[in-house]
Scaffold this motif. Sequence first.
Motif, PDB file in Angstrom:
ATOM      1  N   ASP A   7       3.504  -1.393  16.478  1.00 59.88           N
ATOM      2  CA  ASP A   7       3.835  -2.549  15.878  1.00 59.88           C
ATOM      3  C   ASP A   7       2.602  -3.325  15.192  1.00 59.88           C
ATOM      4  OD1 ASP A   7       6.221  -2.229  17.171  1.00 59.88           O
ATOM      5  OD2 ASP A   7       5.597  -3.690  19.009  1.00 59.88           O
ATOM      6  N   ARG A   8       1.317  -2.834  15.805  1.00 65.04           N
ATOM      7  CA  ARG A   8       0.131  -3.507  15.109  1.00 65.04           C
ATOM      8  C   ARG A   8       0.036  -3.016  13.420  1.00 65.04           C
ATOM      9  NH1 ARG A   8      -5.608  -4.989  17.366  1.00 65.04           N
ATOM     10  NH2 ARG A   8      -4.218  -6.566  18.353  1.00 65.04           N
ATOM     11  N   PHE A   9       0.221  -1.718  13.252  1.00 70.54           N
ATOM     12  CA  PHE A   9       0.244  -1.241  11.927  1.00 70.54           C
ATOM     13  C   PHE A   9       1.394  -1.503  11.269  1.00 70.54           C
ATOM     14  CE2 PHE A   9      -3.038   1.695  14.360  1.00 70.54           C
ATOM     15  CZ  PHE A   9      -3.871   1.044  13.976  1.00 70.54           C
ATOM     16  N   GLU A  11       2.609  -4.522  10.734  1.00 63.72           N
ATOM     17  CA  GLU A  11       2.039  -5.750  10.245  1.00 63.72           C
ATOM     18  C   GLU A  11       1.717  -5.503   8.765  1.00 63.72           C
ATOM     19  OE1 GLU A  11      -0.807  -7.522  12.717  1.00 63.72           O
ATOM     20  OE2 GLU A  11       0.533  -7.428  14.335  1.00 63.72           O
ATOM     21  N   PRO A  12       1.936  -6.440   7.921  1.00 59.94           N
ATOM     22  CA  PRO A  12       1.697  -6.359   6.409  1.00 59.94           C
ATOM     23  C   PRO A  12      -0.277  -6.421   6.434  1.00 59.94           C
ATOM     24  CG  PRO A  12       2.928  -8.321   6.856  1.00 59.94           C
ATOM     25  CD  PRO A  12       2.763  -7.942   8.118  1.00 59.94           C
ATOM     26  N   GLY A  13      -0.332  -5.512   5.277  1.00 62.93           N
ATOM     27  CA  GLY A  13      -1.706  -5.382   5.148  1.00 62.93           C
ATOM     28  C   GLY A  13      -2.415  -4.406   6.099  1.00 62.93           C
ATOM     29  N   PHE A  14      -3.889  -4.344   6.211  1.00 61.42           N
ATOM     30  CA  PHE A  14      -4.649  -3.490   6.884  1.00 61.42           C
ATOM     31  C   PHE A  14      -5.391  -4.312   8.084  1.00 61.42           C
ATOM     32  CE2 PHE A  14      -4.481   0.565   4.635  1.00 61.42           C
ATOM     33  CZ  PHE A  14      -3.621   0.443   3.769  1.00 61.42           C
ATOM     34  N   ALA A  15      -4.813  -3.690   9.246  1.00 57.52           N
ATOM     35  CA  ALA A  15      -5.221  -4.588  10.382  1.00 57.52           C
ATOM     36  C   ALA A  15      -6.679  -4.504  10.452  1.00 57.52           C
ATOM     37  CB  ALA A  15      -4.947  -3.735  11.716  1.00 57.52           C
ATOM     38  N   TYR A  16      -7.490  -3.351  10.069  1.00 54.86           N
ATOM     39  CA  TYR A  16      -8.990  -3.210  10.098  1.00 54.86           C
ATOM     40  C   TYR A  16      -9.668  -3.133   8.589  1.00 54.86           C
ATOM     41  CZ  TYR A  16      -7.402  -2.544  14.954  1.00 54.86           C
ATOM     42  OH  TYR A  16      -7.035  -2.719  16.168  1.00 54.86           O
ATOM     43  N   GLY A  17      -8.685  -3.661   7.549  1.00 49.10           N
ATOM     44  CA  GLY A  17      -9.144  -3.697   6.306  1.00 49.10           C
ATOM     45  C   GLY A  17      -9.062  -2.280   5.640  1.00 49.10           C
ATOM     46  N   VAL A  65       3.206   5.268  12.188  1.00 49.02           N
ATOM     47  CA  VAL A  65       3.022   3.931  11.250  1.00 49.02           C
ATOM     48  C   VAL A  65       1.703   4.256  10.666  1.00 49.02           C
ATOM     49  CG1 VAL A  65       3.340   1.784  10.780  1.00 49.02           C
ATOM     50  CG2 VAL A  65       4.686   2.807  12.768  1.00 49.02           C
ATOM     51  N   ALA A  66       0.541   4.330  11.456  1.00 47.02           N
ATOM     52  CA  ALA A  66      -0.852   4.416  10.969  1.00 47.02           C
ATOM     53  C   ALA A  66      -0.924   5.703   9.926  1.00 47.02           C
ATOM     54  CB  ALA A  66      -1.604   4.527  12.147  1.00 47.02           C
ATOM     55  N   ASP A  68       1.394   7.111   8.221  1.00 44.89           N
ATOM     56  CA  ASP A  68       2.120   6.998   6.991  1.00 44.89           C
ATOM     57  C   ASP A  68       1.211   6.278   5.941  1.00 44.89           C
ATOM     58  OD1 ASP A  68       4.033   8.422   8.069  1.00 44.89           O
ATOM     59  OD2 ASP A  68       5.584   6.885   8.430  1.00 44.89           O
ATOM     60  N   LYS A  69       0.917   5.157   6.698  1.00 42.14           N
ATOM     61  CA  LYS A  69       0.062   4.000   5.636  1.00 42.14           C
ATOM     62  C   LYS A  69      -1.045   4.769   5.431  1.00 42.14           C
ATOM     63  CE  LYS A  69      -0.388  -0.658   6.831  1.00 42.14           C
ATOM     64  NZ  LYS A  69      -0.355  -1.935   7.767  1.00 42.14           N
ATOM     65  N   ALA A  70      -1.830   5.619   6.146  1.00 41.97           N
ATOM     66  CA  ALA A  70      -3.028   6.244   5.626  1.00 41.97           C
ATOM     67  C   ALA A  70      -2.919   7.093   4.540  1.00 41.97           C
ATOM     68  CB  ALA A  70      -3.707   6.838   6.918  1.00 41.97           C
ATOM     69  N   LEU A  71      -1.659   7.987   4.687  1.00 39.79           N
ATOM     70  CA  LEU A  71      -1.335   8.905   3.506  1.00 39.79           C
ATOM     71  C   LEU A  71      -0.997   8.222   2.149  1.00 39.79           C
ATOM     72  CD1 LEU A  71       0.425  11.646   5.422  1.00 39.79           C
ATOM     73  CD2 LEU A  71      -1.492  11.753   4.632  1.00 39.79           C
ATOM     74  N   GLU A  72      -0.276   6.922   2.345  1.00 43.82           N
ATOM     75  CA  GLU A  72      -0.046   6.372   1.126  1.00 43.82           C
ATOM     76  C   GLU A  72      -1.310   5.655   0.691  1.00 43.82           C
ATOM     77  OE1 GLU A  72       3.253   3.579   1.824  1.00 43.82           O
ATOM     78  OE2 GLU A  72       2.703   2.503  -0.031  1.00 43.82           O
ATOM     79  N   PHE A  73      -2.190   5.192   1.406  1.00 43.63           N
ATOM     80  CA  PHE A  73      -3.461   4.674   0.946  1.00 43.63           C
ATOM     81  C   PHE A  73      -4.287   5.774   0.171  1.00 43.63           C
ATOM     82  CE2 PHE A  73      -7.684   2.752   2.953  1.00 43.63           C
ATOM     83  CZ  PHE A  73      -7.964   2.399   1.691  1.00 43.63           C
ATOM     84  N   ALA A  74      -4.197   7.169   0.728  1.00 37.89           N
ATOM     85  CA  ALA A  74      -4.911   8.258   0.300  1.00 37.89           C
ATOM     86  C   ALA A  74      -4.470   8.624  -1.146  1.00 37.89           C
ATOM     87  CB  ALA A  74      -5.062   9.292   1.159  1.00 37.89           C
ATOM     88  N   ASP A  75      -3.129   8.671  -1.141  1.00 45.68           N
ATOM     89  CA  ASP A  75      -2.334   8.810  -2.513  1.00 45.68           C
ATOM     90  C   ASP A  75      -2.669   7.891  -3.760  1.00 45.68           C
ATOM     91  OD1 ASP A  75      -0.796  10.691  -3.326  1.00 45.68           O
ATOM     92  OD2 ASP A  75       1.022   9.119  -3.401  1.00 45.68           O
TER      93      ASP A  75
END
Length: 205
Positions: A7-9, A11-17, A65-66, A68-75
């Motif tokens: 749920d936290r991840f 949320e829009p944006g990056f929880a810890y930047g 969720v974390a 998936d977001k990390a892999l998109e960020f890395a990409d």
Amino acid sequence: MIEFWNDRFAEPGFAYGRQPNAFFAERLGAVGVGRVLLPAEGEGRNAVWAASRGWSVTAFDLSHVARDKALEFADGAGVDIDYRLASLTDPWPEGPGVFDVVGLVFVHVPSALRPLIHRAALLACRPGGRVILQGFTPRQLETGRGGPKDPDMLYTADDLREDFAGGEILHLEERLVELTEGRYHQGQSAVVEAEILRPDSSLRE
Ligand SMILES: C[S@@+](CC[C@H](N)C(=O)[O-])C[C@H]1O[C@@H](n2cnc3c(N)ncnc32)[C@H](O)[C@@H]1O
């Protein structure tokens, strides 16, 4: 637990930047590049930064969720990271004795589990490798800022001295630091920082 993090991840944006943790980046930047393991890595801020500086990065977290977001960020950053879906209580990637650095950045578990996780981190290092850690101390509860609200999940320098017995302590300090990490880590915060070497001599696995 998994629902809380998903749920936290979500949320829009990056929880810890998107920027790496400052202590981790400073300490990692001071050693030559190699293989780094990032357990409980969340949205990938430390992983992407390390990979962009030439490190070979393995990370894991229980939140899909974390991941998936990390892999998109890395990409988006044009780097490759090996990011697995796993719990801290599963066998760790690659087995013991492999990594030049294990980065534990705000990894908080119940106190009964904590020594096992910290031992696993030290054993995941190759001899001569090191653990770089920043986490919240119980004093963080007095600030009313981020981090676990359950005192059982927080730890002190003395706890780390016991958890990492057998390792060589290069740096161990409780400090008040100004965090500017996304929505959840902001303002003056009570942390403990550590850098612990896995000695060349045998450490029982
Ligand atoms: C405060 S966040 C820190 C994330 C990342 N290390 C950072 O500094 O940006 C804590 C992370 O621990 C993860 N986590 C909590 N318990 C875990 C467990 N048992 N196994 C794997 N990951 C876990 C959560 O999903 C979350 O990503």
